[in-house]
Scaffold this active site. Structure first.
Site, PDB file in Angstrom:
ATOM      1  CD  GLN A  97      17.165 -25.135 118.149  1.00 58.16           C
ATOM      2  OE1 GLN A  97      17.330 -26.316 118.330  1.00 58.16           O
ATOM      3  NE2 GLN A  97      16.771 -24.646 117.001  1.00 58.16           N
ATOM      4  CG  PHE A  98      19.864 -19.248 115.202  1.00 53.79           C
ATOM      5  CD1 PHE A  98      19.024 -18.280 114.680  1.00 53.79           C
ATOM      6  CD2 PHE A  98      20.156 -20.366 114.442  1.00 53.79           C
ATOM      7  CE1 PHE A  98      18.479 -18.436 113.410  1.00 53.79           C
ATOM      8  CE2 PHE A  98      19.621 -20.526 113.184  1.00 53.79           C
ATOM      9  CZ  PHE A  98      18.775 -19.557 112.656  1.00 53.79           C
ATOM     10  CB  THR A  99      15.279 -21.190 116.031  1.00 56.47           C
ATOM     11  OG1 THR A  99      15.422 -22.444 116.686  1.00 56.47           O
ATOM     12  CG2 THR A  99      15.893 -21.246 114.637  1.00 56.47           C
TER      13      THR A  99
END
Length: 147
Positions: A78-80
């Site tokens: 989950q890079f966000t």
């Protein structure tokens, strides 16, 4: 390293209509990695998650770890989680590690969880994923490797 851990009764991740990971009772982990993260960060967070006492005992107190309840993990990259919304209306993701750095560290993190004796299911790194879960509690915690 930043992980959002959600206690769940069941969860799954689907990519292009195909379920790639599915668990019953356990934890859904949304895993974010930044540029300065190392294997030490991944080991620290994996050990912390494996031993956090966030499941209820017979008296209804949070005294049991995921290992104690024989739970499973659904780990989703989950890079966000490293999105910066402090300026403007579009998040900046400059603090998120590039895929060539993040993917090996994400895989290492999942392996460290498995070494703790946990069953770990995953999505597909970098893919558009549909994550479904039934929250238990709800119990949601933010675990970070650096203060």
């Amino acid at each position: 390293m930043r992980v959002v851990a959600q206690r769940s009764k069941q969860a799954s991740v689907t990519v292009h209509g195909e379920v790639t990971g599915q668990i019953d009772s356990g934890l859904v982990l949304l895993v974010g990695i930044t540029h300065s993260d190392t294997k030490d960060d991944a080991e620290y967070v994996a050990e912390k998650i494996a031993n956090l006492r966030i499941f209820e005992d017979g008296d209804g107190k949070m005294n049991r770890s995921i290992k104690d309840v024989d739970g499973a993990i659904l780990s989703v990259s989950q890079f966000t989680l490293y999105g910066d919304t402090s300026k403007g209306r579009r998040p900046s993701f400059v603090d998120a590690a590039r895929p060539e750095q993040a993917e090996p560290l994400y895989d290492f993190f999942n392996e460290k969880l498995r070494e703790q004796g946990l069953r770990v299911e995953t999505g597909i790194f970098g893919a558009m994923m549909e994550v479904a879960l039934v929250n238990d509690g709800p119990v949601t915690l933010l675990i970070e490797s650096k203060s």
